[in-house]
Enzyme design. Structure first.
Site, mmCIF file in Angstrom:
data_model
loop_
_atom_site.group_PDB
_atom_site.id
_atom_site.type_symbol
_atom_site.label_atom_id
_atom_site.label_comp_id
_atom_site.label_asym_id
_atom_site.label_seq_id
_atom_site.Cartn_x
_atom_site.Cartn_y
_atom_site.Cartn_z
ATOM 1 N N ASP A 45 37.651 83.520 63.276
ATOM 2 C CA ASP A 45 36.421 82.715 63.270
ATOM 3 C C ASP A 45 35.196 83.634 63.266
ATOM 4 O O ASP A 45 34.057 83.169 63.218
ATOM 5 C CB ASP A 45 36.391 81.691 64.414
ATOM 6 C CG ASP A 45 36.463 82.320 65.795
ATOM 7 O OD1 ASP A 45 36.615 83.553 65.901
ATOM 8 O OD2 ASP A 45 36.371 81.556 66.787
ATOM 9 N N SER A 46 35.448 84.962 63.230
ATOM 10 C CA SER A 46 34.373 85.927 62.957
ATOM 11 C C SER A 46 33.724 85.627 61.615
ATOM 12 O O SER A 46 32.639 86.123 61.322
ATOM 13 C CB SER A 46 34.922 87.359 62.963
ATOM 14 O OG SER A 46 36.078 87.468 62.158
ATOM 15 N N ASP A 84 42.562 81.445 63.371
ATOM 16 C CA ASP A 84 41.854 81.140 64.624
ATOM 17 C C ASP A 84 41.612 79.645 64.781
ATOM 18 O O ASP A 84 41.164 78.984 63.839
ATOM 19 C CB ASP A 84 40.477 81.831 64.611
ATOM 20 C CG ASP A 84 40.431 83.065 65.479
ATOM 21 O OD1 ASP A 84 41.208 83.149 66.449
ATOM 22 O OD2 ASP A 84 39.608 83.951 65.173
ATOM 23 N N LYS A 112 45.685 81.204 66.711
ATOM 24 C CA LYS A 112 45.157 82.014 67.820
ATOM 25 C C LYS A 112 44.161 81.187 68.625
ATOM 26 O O LYS A 112 43.328 80.481 68.041
ATOM 27 C CB LYS A 112 44.497 83.291 67.291
ATOM 28 C CG LYS A 112 43.890 84.153 68.407
ATOM 29 C CD LYS A 112 43.645 85.586 67.981
ATOM 30 C CE LYS A 112 42.350 85.824 67.241
ATOM 31 N NZ LYS A 112 41.128 85.450 67.996
ATOM 32 N N GLU A 114 41.598 81.378 72.270
ATOM 33 C CA GLU A 114 40.969 82.239 73.265
ATOM 34 C C GLU A 114 41.103 81.622 74.654
ATOM 35 O O GLU A 114 40.669 80.487 74.865
ATOM 36 C CB GLU A 114 39.483 82.429 72.926
ATOM 37 C CG GLU A 114 39.272 83.114 71.594
ATOM 38 C CD GLU A 114 37.803 83.358 71.271
ATOM 39 O OE1 GLU A 114 36.937 83.105 72.132
ATOM 40 O OE2 GLU A 114 37.536 83.810 70.147
ATOM 41 N N GLU A 181 40.537 92.126 73.709
ATOM 42 C CA GLU A 181 39.284 92.598 73.099
ATOM 43 C C GLU A 181 38.345 93.177 74.156
ATOM 44 O O GLU A 181 38.077 92.532 75.187
ATOM 45 C CB GLU A 181 38.598 91.425 72.364
ATOM 46 C CG GLU A 181 37.280 91.828 71.702
ATOM 47 C CD GLU A 181 36.777 90.838 70.664
ATOM 48 O OE1 GLU A 181 37.503 89.885 70.324
ATOM 49 O OE2 GLU A 181 35.644 91.039 70.178
HETATM 50 O O1 KIV Z 1 37.558 86.244 64.899
HETATM 51 C C1 KIV Z 1 38.010 87.398 64.843
HETATM 52 O O2 KIV Z 1 37.869 88.123 63.852
HETATM 53 C C2 KIV Z 1 38.719 87.889 66.005
HETATM 54 C C3 KIV Z 1 38.973 89.363 66.098
HETATM 55 C C4 KIV Z 1 37.724 90.046 66.479
HETATM 56 C C5 KIV Z 1 40.096 89.694 67.001
HETATM 57 O O3 KIV Z 1 39.056 87.142 66.882
#
Ligand code: KIV
Length: 263
Positions: A45-46, A84, A112, A114, A181
C-alpha cells in the site's frame, strides 16, 4: 526459478539462505523483478505514496489494491505475490474475509496485515479457510498518526518485549511470514531466530531471513528516503541491473550494512 511457494521460503530459512522481496504495482516491473530472481513481490500500500503522491498509505482503498494486484499477478507467474490489506480493510471478521478474498481472487498468494496480538483471530480465521497471511510489526505505516510520524519502534525494553510477544502470537495464530519494519537490528535478529516462520526485514538489520525495499526507493527515485535505503542505480545503467544488484547484495549479505541499521 520455478514457482515460489511458502514451502520454498520455509526451506530457504531452514538452510540459512536469504530471500528477496521487492514492491511492484504494475506488470512491467513485476516481470523484471521476477526475472532478476526476487522470490517474492509485495503489492504494497506504499503505492499511496510512490504512485499516488500521498504523504501516507492511509488514503489507499481496496479498489486500488485489487487493481494493482491484478496488474502484478498477470506478469509474475513464478514469484510469490503478497498483497497489502489497506487501512481499515480488516476491522471485523466479515470485512476481513471479504477483502482478503478479493485480493486472492485478484491473483495474490498471500495477504499482509499490519498489527500484532489483536490480529490473532483474523489470522486464524483466514488461515483456516486457506488464505495465507503475512503479518507486519514494528513501524506499521498505517499507524503513522498513532506513532506521531515514521519513527523507529522497539527501542525501549517494554516496546521490544511487546513486539517479540506479538511476533510469537501471530506465528501461533498461523501467519506464514512476518515483516519487521524499522526496529533495532538486535531485536529483529532475536525475533528471527526465535520464530520458525521466515522474517522479512526493512530497516531491521542484517539478521532477518529476507529483505524488502520499496522499488522506487532502491532505484533512487524517491525524494526522501530513510537511512536503511541504498540507491542500487548507482553504478548501473539499467533498471534491470539495479534490481539485480539488490537481489545479489541481499543474498550475499552485502546489504544491509551497519550504516543502514538502527540500534
Ligand atoms: O507497503 C509497503 O510497501 C510495505 C513495505 C514497506 C514493507 O509494507
Amino acid at each position: 526459478m520455478g514457482k515460489v511457494t511458502i514451502s520454498t521460503l520455509d526451506k530457504m530459512k531452514a538452510n540459512g539462505e536469504k530471500f528477496v522481496c521487492i514492491t511492484a504495482y504494475d506488470a512491467t516491473f513485476a516481470r523484471i523483478i521476477s526475472d532478476v530472481g526476487a522470490e517474492t513481490i509485495l503489492v504494497g500500500d506504499s503505492l499511496g505514496m510512490v504512485l499516488q503522491g500521498h504523504d501516507s498509505t492511509i488514503p489507499v482503498t481496496m479498489e486500488h489494491m485489487a487493481y494493482h494486484t491484478e496488474c502484478v499477478c498477470r506478469a509474475a507467474p513464478d514469484s510469490l505475490v503478497i498483497a497489502d490489506m489497506p487501512f481499515m480493510s480488516y476491522t471485523s471478521p466479515k470485512q476481513t474475509m471479504k477483502n482478503a478474498t478479493e485480493l486472492m481472487q485478484a491473483g495474490a498468494q498471500m495477504v499482509k496485515m499490519e498489527g500484532g496480538t489483536w490480529l490473532s483471530d483474523s489470522i486464524s480465521m483466514l488461515v483456516e479457510r486457506g488464505i495465507p497471511v503475512c503479518a507486519h510489526l514494528g513501524l506499521t505505516p498505517q499507524s503513522v498518526n498513532q506513532f506521531g510520524g515514521f519513527k523507529v519502534q522497539g527501542r525501549t525494553p517494554k516496546e521490544a518485549k511487546s513486539i517479540l510477544a506479538d511476533a510469537v502470537e501471530i506465528q501461533d495464530a498461523g501467519a506464514s511470514l512476518l515483516v519487521l519494519e524499522c526496529i533495532p537490528a538486535e531485536l529483529a535478529t532475536d525475533i528471527s531466530s526465535k520464530l520458525d516462520i521466515p522474517v522479512i526485514g526493512i530497516g531491521a538489520g542484517a539478521g532477518t531471513d529476507a529483505q524488502v525495499l520499496v522499488m522506487h526507493d532502491l532505484l533512487g527515485l524517491s525524494e526522501h528516503t530513510a537511512r536503511f535505503v541504498e540507491n542500487f542505480m548507482a553504478g548501473q545503467t539499467t533498471i534491470q541491473g539495479a534490481l539485480g544488484a539488490f537481489v545479489k547484495a541481499v543474498k550475499s549479505g552485502e546489504y544491509p550494512r551497519d550504516e543502514h541499521t538502527y540500534n
